[in-house]
Design an enzyme around this catalytic site. Structure first.
Site, PDB file in Angstrom:
ATOM      1  N   ASP A 237      11.871  -2.507  25.169  1.00  0.00           N
ATOM      2  CA  ASP A 237      11.174  -3.629  25.816  1.00  0.00           C
ATOM      3  C   ASP A 237      10.051  -4.126  24.921  1.00  0.00           C
ATOM      4  O   ASP A 237       9.042  -4.647  25.402  1.00  0.00           O
ATOM      5  CB  ASP A 237      10.632  -3.191  27.188  1.00  0.00           C
ATOM      6  CG  ASP A 237      10.217  -4.386  28.048  1.00  0.00           C
ATOM      7  OD1 ASP A 237       9.399  -4.187  28.980  1.00  0.00           O
ATOM      8  OD2 ASP A 237      10.687  -5.506  27.774  1.00  0.00           O
TER       9      ASP A 237
ATOM     10  N   LYS B  64      11.712  -8.525  20.697  1.00  0.00           N
ATOM     11  CA  LYS B  64      13.175  -8.591  20.920  1.00  0.00           C
ATOM     12  C   LYS B  64      13.971  -8.524  19.620  1.00  0.00           C
ATOM     13  O   LYS B  64      15.054  -7.962  19.595  1.00  0.00           O
ATOM     14  CB  LYS B  64      13.535  -9.854  21.717  1.00  0.00           C
ATOM     15  CG  LYS B  64      12.697 -10.036  22.977  1.00  0.00           C
ATOM     16  CD  LYS B  64      12.600  -8.765  23.831  1.00  0.00           C
ATOM     17  CE  LYS B  64      11.401  -8.787  24.751  1.00  0.00           C
ATOM     18  NZ  LYS B  64      11.093  -7.458  25.350  1.00  0.00           N
TER      19      LYS B  64
ATOM     20  N   ASP C 237      15.655  -4.550  28.008  1.00  0.00           N
ATOM     21  CA  ASP C 237      15.177  -5.617  28.886  1.00  0.00           C
ATOM     22  C   ASP C 237      15.332  -6.966  28.186  1.00  0.00           C
ATOM     23  O   ASP C 237      15.469  -7.041  26.956  1.00  0.00           O
ATOM     24  CB  ASP C 237      13.695  -5.379  29.237  1.00  0.00           C
ATOM     25  CG  ASP C 237      13.207  -6.330  30.324  1.00  0.00           C
ATOM     26  OD1 ASP C 237      11.992  -6.603  30.370  1.00  0.00           O
ATOM     27  OD2 ASP C 237      14.038  -6.815  31.126  1.00  0.00           O
ATOM     28  N   ASN C 238      15.330  -8.039  28.952  1.00  0.00           N
ATOM     29  CA  ASN C 238      15.227  -9.421  28.451  1.00  0.00           C
ATOM     30  C   ASN C 238      16.420  -9.904  27.638  1.00  0.00           C
ATOM     31  O   ASN C 238      16.245 -10.632  26.650  1.00  0.00           O
ATOM     32  CB  ASN C 238      13.952  -9.604  27.611  1.00  0.00           C
ATOM     33  CG  ASN C 238      12.740  -9.135  28.338  1.00  0.00           C
ATOM     34  OD1 ASN C 238      12.079  -8.173  27.924  1.00  0.00           O
ATOM     35  ND2 ASN C 238      12.422  -9.771  29.454  1.00  0.00           N
TER      36      ASN C 238
ATOM     37  N   GLU D 271      10.856 -11.141  35.438  1.00  0.00           N
ATOM     38  CA  GLU D 271       9.827 -10.600  36.315  1.00  0.00           C
ATOM     39  C   GLU D 271       8.980 -11.716  36.956  1.00  0.00           C
ATOM     40  O   GLU D 271       8.555 -12.651  36.301  1.00  0.00           O
ATOM     41  CB  GLU D 271       8.910  -9.626  35.559  1.00  0.00           C
ATOM     42  CG  GLU D 271       8.345 -10.136  34.256  1.00  0.00           C
ATOM     43  CD  GLU D 271       9.209  -9.758  33.059  1.00  0.00           C
ATOM     44  OE1 GLU D 271      10.421  -9.621  33.210  1.00  0.00           O
ATOM     45  OE2 GLU D 271       8.660  -9.630  31.967  1.00  0.00           O
TER      46      GLU D 271
HETATM   47  C1  LIG Z   1       7.155  -5.586  14.666  1.00  0.00           C
HETATM   48  C2  LIG Z   1       6.706  -4.323  15.337  1.00  0.00           C
HETATM   49  C3  LIG Z   1       7.810  -3.759  16.215  1.00  0.00           C
HETATM   50  N1  LIG Z   1       7.420  -2.450  16.627  1.00  0.00           N
HETATM   51  C4  LIG Z   1       6.595  -2.212  17.666  1.00  0.00           C
HETATM   52  N2  LIG Z   1       6.119  -0.974  17.771  1.00  0.00           N
HETATM   53  C5  LIG Z   1       5.311  -0.649  18.801  1.00  0.00           C
HETATM   54  N3  LIG Z   1       4.938  -1.506  19.769  1.00  0.00           N
HETATM   55  C6  LIG Z   1       5.405  -2.758  19.683  1.00  0.00           C
HETATM   56  C7  LIG Z   1       6.253  -3.162  18.649  1.00  0.00           C
HETATM   57  N4  LIG Z   1       6.578  -4.460  18.863  1.00  0.00           N
HETATM   58  C8  LIG Z   1       5.941  -4.854  19.999  1.00  0.00           C
HETATM   59  N5  LIG Z   1       5.228  -3.829  20.479  1.00  0.00           N
HETATM   60  C9  LIG Z   1       4.458  -3.804  21.704  1.00  0.00           C
HETATM   61  O1  LIG Z   1       5.399  -3.914  22.761  1.00  0.00           O
HETATM   62  C10 LIG Z   1       4.989  -4.920  23.697  1.00  0.00           C
HETATM   63  C11 LIG Z   1       5.774  -6.151  23.411  1.00  0.00           C
HETATM   64  C12 LIG Z   1       6.653  -6.619  24.292  1.00  0.00           C
HETATM   65  C13 LIG Z   1       7.425  -7.844  23.963  1.00  0.00           C
HETATM   66  N6  LIG Z   1       7.956  -8.364  25.221  1.00  0.00           N
HETATM   67  C14 LIG Z   1       8.159  -9.680  25.337  1.00  0.00           C
HETATM   68  O2  LIG Z   1       7.997 -10.456  24.403  1.00  0.00           O
HETATM   69  C15 LIG Z   1       8.572 -10.171  26.672  1.00  0.00           C
HETATM   70  C16 LIG Z   1       8.385 -11.524  26.937  1.00  0.00           C
HETATM   71  C17 LIG Z   1       8.727 -12.048  28.188  1.00  0.00           C
HETATM   72  C18 LIG Z   1       8.517 -13.471  28.437  1.00  0.00           C
HETATM   73  C19 LIG Z   1       9.362 -14.163  29.281  1.00  0.00           C
HETATM   74  C20 LIG Z   1       9.146 -15.519  29.551  1.00  0.00           C
HETATM   75  C21 LIG Z   1       8.078 -16.177  28.977  1.00  0.00           C
HETATM   76  F1  LIG Z   1       7.854 -17.476  29.245  1.00  0.00           F
HETATM   77  C22 LIG Z   1       7.222 -15.488  28.130  1.00  0.00           C
HETATM   78  C23 LIG Z   1       7.447 -14.143  27.852  1.00  0.00           C
HETATM   79  C24 LIG Z   1       9.247 -11.218  29.184  1.00  0.00           C
HETATM   80  C25 LIG Z   1       9.424  -9.849  28.918  1.00  0.00           C
HETATM   81  O3  LIG Z   1       9.919  -9.000  29.846  1.00  0.00           O
HETATM   82  C26 LIG Z   1       9.095  -9.328  27.669  1.00  0.00           C
HETATM   83  O4  LIG Z   1       9.314  -7.989  27.443  1.00  0.00           O
HETATM   84  C27 LIG Z   1       3.539  -5.083  23.396  1.00  0.00           C
HETATM   85  C28 LIG Z   1       2.964  -6.391  23.904  1.00  0.00           C
HETATM   86  C29 LIG Z   1       3.489  -4.958  21.897  1.00  0.00           C
HETATM   87  O5  LIG Z   1       2.207  -4.630  21.430  1.00  0.00           O
HETATM   88 MG   LIG Z   2      10.487  -7.137  29.022  1.00  0.00          MG
END
Ligand SMILES: CCCNc1ncnc2c1ncn2[C@@H]1O[C@H](/C=C/CNC(=O)c2cc(-c3ccc(F)cc3)cc(O)c2O)[C@H](C)[C@H]1O
Ligand SMILES: [Mg+2]
Length: 221
Positions: free
Chosen positions: A141, A144, A169-170, A199
Site C-alpha cells: 500500500d 504504486k 491496495d489501489n 476509501e
Molecule cells: C520510492 C520509495 C518506495 N519505498 C517506500 N518505502 C517506505 N515507505 C514508503 C515507500 N513509498 C511510499 N512510502 C510510504 O507509504 C505511504 C504511501 C502510500 C501511497 N498511497 C497512495 O498514494 C494512495 C493514494 C490514494 C489516492 C486516491 C485518490 C486520490 F484522489 C488521491 C490519492 C489512495 C490510496 O489508498 C493510496 O494508498 C506513505 C505516505 C509513504 O511515506
Molecule cells: Mg491505499
C-alpha cells in the site's frame, strides 16, 4: 507552525479512542476521515477484504509496505495470533512517529514493528537483521509504481514461500498497472481481484490477491 492532517488524525484518536481497543481506533480514524479530512487509509470497506485475507493467511510473520498512519497495521495486527508479528515499513519520519503513537493507543505495540526507511533498503535486511525466514502475508500500500519492483525484490531475497499471500491496495485508483501486468503474467502466482471502492468515496477501486505457488493439491482436482 500549524499541524499536519496526520497530526490531527492522531489528536482525534488520542482524544476519542478507547486505549487498548483496536476497533475503537479503527472506527475513530474512519469517522474522522469520512467527516472531516479524507486520508489514504485503506478504510472500512476495503479493510473488510484485508481482514478476510489476513484470516485466510493466518500469518506468523506479516509485512506491510507503507505504514502511513498505522490504520492498516492495526487492522492486520488485531487479527494476529499470540507470538506472531507484523513488520511495517515507512520512510517518512513524521508518519512513522504518528503511526507508532496510534498503534500504541490501539495496544498493539508488542505485535507491530515499524521499520523506518525505504522498502528497497529494508527488504534485503529482513532475513539477517530482522530474523525473518519467509513472509506468510504481504500488504502492499505504498507508492504504486513500487509494487512490482518490491515484489521482485521480495522474491530475489528468498522471502516468499509456497503459499505466501500478497494483497495489494489501489489496483484501480490510483492504479498499479505495472504490478498487475507483472503479477498476472507470472505463472508462479494465482491472482484474484476483489472489486471495492476507494476509501471514504463512491469511486471504484479494487484489491488484488496473489498467492505464490498455490497448493499442488489444487492441480490434482
Ligand atoms: C520510492 C520509495 C518506495 N519505498 C517506500 N518505502 C517506505 N515507505 C514508503 C515507500 N513509498 C511510499 N512510502 C510510504 O507509504 C505511504 C504511501 C502510500 C501511497 N498511497 C497512495 O498514494 C494512495 C493514494 C490514494 C489516492 C486516491 C485518490 C486520490 F484522489 C488521491 C490519492 C489512495 C490510496 O489508498 C493510496 O494508498 C506513505 C505516505 C509513504 O511515506
Ligand atoms: Mg491505499
Amino acid at each position: 507552525m500549524d499541524q499536519s492532517k496526520e497530526q490531527r488524525i492522531l489528536n482525534s484518536v488520542s482524544y476519542n479512542a478507547v486505549k487498548g481497543d483496536p476497533e475503537s481506533v479503527i472506527n475513530c480514524i474512519d469517522k474522522y476521515c469520512s467527516q472531516y479530512e479524507w486520508a489514504m487509509n485503506v478504510g472500512d470497506e476495503k479493510g473488510t477484504i484485508l481482514d478476510k485475507v489476513v484470516e485466510e493467511a493466518d500469518p506468523s510473520v506479516a509485512l506491510e509496505l507503507g505504514t502511513y498512519c498505522g490504520y492498516s497495521a492495526i487492522r492486520i495486527a488485531r487479527l494476529l495470533k499470540p507470538n506472531t508479528r507484523l513488520l511495517t515499513i515507512e520512510f517518512n519520519p513524521e508518519f512513522a512517529s504518528i503511526a507508532k503513537e496510534i498503534i500504541e493507543i490501539a495496544g498493539l505495540s508488542e505485535k507491530v514493528t515499524i521499520l523506518e526507511g525505504h522498502s528497497e533498503d529494508i527488504i534485503p535486511q529482513l532475513k539477517k537483521k530482522y530474523e525473518v525466514e519467509t513472509l506468510d502475508f504481504v500488504f502492499l500500500d505504498h507508492w504504486k509504481e513500487r509494487y512490482a519492483p518490491d515484489t521482485i525484490l521480495l522474491e530475489e531475497c528468498g522471502l516468499l514461500r509456497k503459499g505466501s499471500i500478497l494483497l495489494a491496495d489501489n489496483i484501480i485508483y490510483p492504479g498499479a498497472p505495472e504490478f498487475i501486468k507483472y503479477i498476472r503474467s507470472n505463472k508462479r502466482f494465482e491472482c484474484t481481484s476483489y472489486p471495492s471502492h476507494l476509501e471514504y468515496m463512491k469511486v471504484e477501486d479494487a484489491m488484488e490477491k496473489a498467492v505464490k505457488d498455490p497448493g499442488a493439491a489444487a492441480m490434482l482436482f
